[in-house]
Enzyme design. Structure first.
Site, PDB file in Angstrom:
ATOM      1  N   HIS A  34      17.844  26.220  29.289  1.00  0.00           N
ATOM      2  CA  HIS A  34      17.069  26.710  28.141  1.00  0.00           C
ATOM      3  C   HIS A  34      16.736  25.570  27.175  1.00  0.00           C
ATOM      4  CE1 HIS A  34      18.904  31.000  28.766  1.00  0.00           C
ATOM      5  NE2 HIS A  34      18.175  30.583  29.782  1.00  0.00           N
TER       6      HIS A  34
ATOM      7  N   HIS B 251      10.775  34.827  31.328  1.00  0.00           N
ATOM      8  CA  HIS B 251      12.008  34.053  31.216  1.00  0.00           C
ATOM      9  C   HIS B 251      12.271  33.267  32.500  1.00  0.00           C
ATOM     10  CE1 HIS B 251      15.920  32.837  29.737  1.00  0.00           C
ATOM     11  NE2 HIS B 251      16.354  33.027  30.978  1.00  0.00           N
TER      12      HIS B 251
ATOM     13  N   ASP C 258      12.966  29.315  32.914  1.00  0.00           N
ATOM     14  CA  ASP C 258      14.033  28.688  33.705  1.00  0.00           C
ATOM     15  C   ASP C 258      13.478  27.645  34.669  1.00  0.00           C
ATOM     16  OD1 ASP C 258      16.142  30.050  32.561  1.00  0.00           O
ATOM     17  OD2 ASP C 258      16.256  31.581  34.117  1.00  0.00           O
TER      18      ASP C 258
ATOM     19  N   HIS D 257      18.067  29.637  39.894  1.00  0.00           N
ATOM     20  CA  HIS D 257      18.457  28.260  39.575  1.00  0.00           C
ATOM     21  C   HIS D 257      18.691  27.424  40.830  1.00  0.00           C
ATOM     22  CE1 HIS D 257      18.567  29.115  35.356  1.00  0.00           C
ATOM     23  NE2 HIS D 257      19.396  30.131  35.550  1.00  0.00           N
TER      24      HIS D 257
ATOM     25  N   HIS E  65     -12.311 -26.463  40.066  1.00  0.00           N
ATOM     26  CA  HIS E  65     -11.603 -25.918  41.223  1.00  0.00           C
ATOM     27  C   HIS E  65     -12.589 -25.175  42.106  1.00  0.00           C
ATOM     28  CE1 HIS E  65      -8.726 -23.322  43.480  1.00  0.00           C
ATOM     29  NE2 HIS E  65      -7.944 -24.389  43.382  1.00  0.00           N
TER      30      HIS E  65
END
Length: 464
Positions: free
Chosen positions: A79, A262, A266, A289, A367
């Site tokens: 959270h 929600h 997560d 999770h 050069h």
């Protein structure tokens, strides 16, 4: 999305009980320098160890995401991390005098409000986005879980949940721009089902759980005897379930699809453990999770593989980290030996510098005048000056030091550099700088091809 890194202007503290440990803790957000990242510090432990917010350090995903690093274990970080992603905070030190951030109301809104109180501050460093070059997927067919991260030059998330509950139908949630997080997702609370409560409690979880910090959903009708037992488990004088609403004590929802929102929150928090802001389209069906962390591991693995062989890209529309004026202040070189026009990227381990080669370079007069080719020694000099900026960035007062090139090894020239070429130099430390000695690899690119490469050793010498 912000292009520059951000921290906060001042510290701010919140206090509360942890959801699973039930331990009251104080949590303080502290400003951090550019390229610091998100770190947690356990101030209650000996030596106050610091843990990086990194998927490599995830040790548990039981109803929350727990990390452990350097002896510091922090429970339920998702959270807080979601608030960091939603507020686009890249660099912060989060101090805790307990094992778990306060659960507050079960959402991220209190953390968002605290970050706003601390006043986000733009830093002089570009964000290190990882833009997915290919799709990444995770599936758990037994549980009906599927997550995908698809290439996109933006950040979007779509989530679907379905729990086969008569009170919780299939729900969807979509975030199409990170700026939507505060108003549409940050206040969405964690949730569980009634049948999970006693199992979680007996497993030693939700010790700080309460009907004020979680939504509890019924999955069937419950008798008065069962409700009485639930009240004992929750430590409440009485709990009730409306047959119409199906939520303990008839808690009002912020949105009809608050549970899906929600779950999206997560996902944001768990994917922050990749360690860098990502650009991708995230699709998640029935995420949790464990699956979020598995996707994060796959994304980080791809990120490391991609970065290992990445050819730097120069975008002239992006403002430089160091302009030619700042380079002039830091390096002692002057015309015709100031070789670098700008620094476009700089962190503690690597640097990218740009050299626009024009026909007016002084060395073209002698050069190969009829076939102008940038001398290899000048390419190495430009590469060394780019590395000099990296070495100088390791001290707080770079104006007081000289960066000297003291060694070159394994130098190769792969392709001619001619007028009109834009050369991108990338230098990276081989090992940490010790006693002012830096060893680094350097590569020069034109149009995506390596034109020069070498290993260099530089020495920092303090001006007398």
């Amino acid at each position: 999305m912000n292009n520059k890194q951000h921290t906060i202007s001042k510290s701010v503290t919140l206090s509360g009980v942890g959801l699973h440990t039930g331990v009251t803790a104080n949590m303080t957000f502290l400003p951090a320098p550019a390229n610091h990242g998100i770190k947690f510090q356990r101030t209650d432990l000996p030596d106050q160890p610091i843990a990086d917010a990194d998927v490599d350090y995830v040790v548990d995903t039981s109803r929350g995401t727990t990390i452990e690093h350097n002896g510091a274990r922090i429970n339920t970080v998702e959270h807080v991390l979601a608030a960091m992603v939603g507020m686009e905070i890249d660099n912060i030190l989060i101090q805790l005098d307990g094992p778990e951030p306060p659960i507050m109301d079960g959402s991220s809104i209190k953390f968002v409000e605290a970050l706003e109180e601390a006043i986000p501050l733009e830093q002089e460093a570009h964000r290190k986005f990882f833009e997915l070059p290919e799709e990444v997927r995770f599936k758990d067919l037994d549980k009906g879980i599927e997550l995908a991260a698809l290439p996109l030059n933006d950040y979007r998330i779509a989530v679907m949940v379905d729990y086969n509950s008569k009170f919780l139908s299939s729900q969807h949630a979509n975030l199409t721009h990170v700026s939507q997080f505060k108003e549409q997702f940050a206040m969405c609370r964690t949730f569980c089902f009634v049948h999970e409560l006693e199992v979680l409690y007996k497993a030693g979880l939700i010790q700080g759980g309460d009907l004020s910090n979680a939504i509890v959903i019924a999955d069937r009708d419950y008798s008065e005897k069962e409700l009485s037992h639930l009240s004992e488990v929750l430590g409440k004088p009485k709990v009730s379930i409306s047959k119409e609403v199906g939520i303990l004590n008839n808690t009002n929802l912020h949105y009809n699809n608050e549970m899906a929102r929600h779950k999206l929150l997560d996902v944001m928090g768990d994917l922050a453990l990749v360690g860098r802001p990502i650009k991708a389209q995230i699709l998640a069906s029935r995420p949790g999770h464990a699956s979020n962390v598995e996707l994060a591991k796959k994304i980080k693995k791809l990120m490391l593989e991609t970065e290992k062989n990445k050819v730097p890209v120069y975008d002239p529309k992006q403002p430089p980290i160091c302009s030619h004026e700042r380079i002039y202040e830091l390096l002692p070189h002057r015309y015709p030996f100031q070789m670098i026009d700008k620094i476009t990227y700089l962190d503690e381990n690597s640097v990218i510098g740009i050299k626009n080669v024009t026909m007016n370079e002084s060395y073209f007069m002698g050069h190969f005048p009829n076939n102008p080719v940038m001398p290899g020694v000048m390419q190495v000099e430009a590469m060394a000056q780019t590395g000099g900026i990296l070495v100088l960035s390791s001290v707080p007062d770079p104006e007081n030091y000289w960066p000297y090139l003291v060694g070159i090894e394994n130098c190769r020239f792969r392709k001619s550099v001619i007028p009109g070429d834009t050369v991108i130099f990338r230098c990276e430390l081989i090992s940490p700088i010790r006693r002012g000695i830096a060893k680094m690899t350097g590569k020069a690119y034109v149009a995506g091809q390596v034109v020069c490469e070498a290993e260099m050793t530089a020495s920092l010498v303090r001006k007398s």
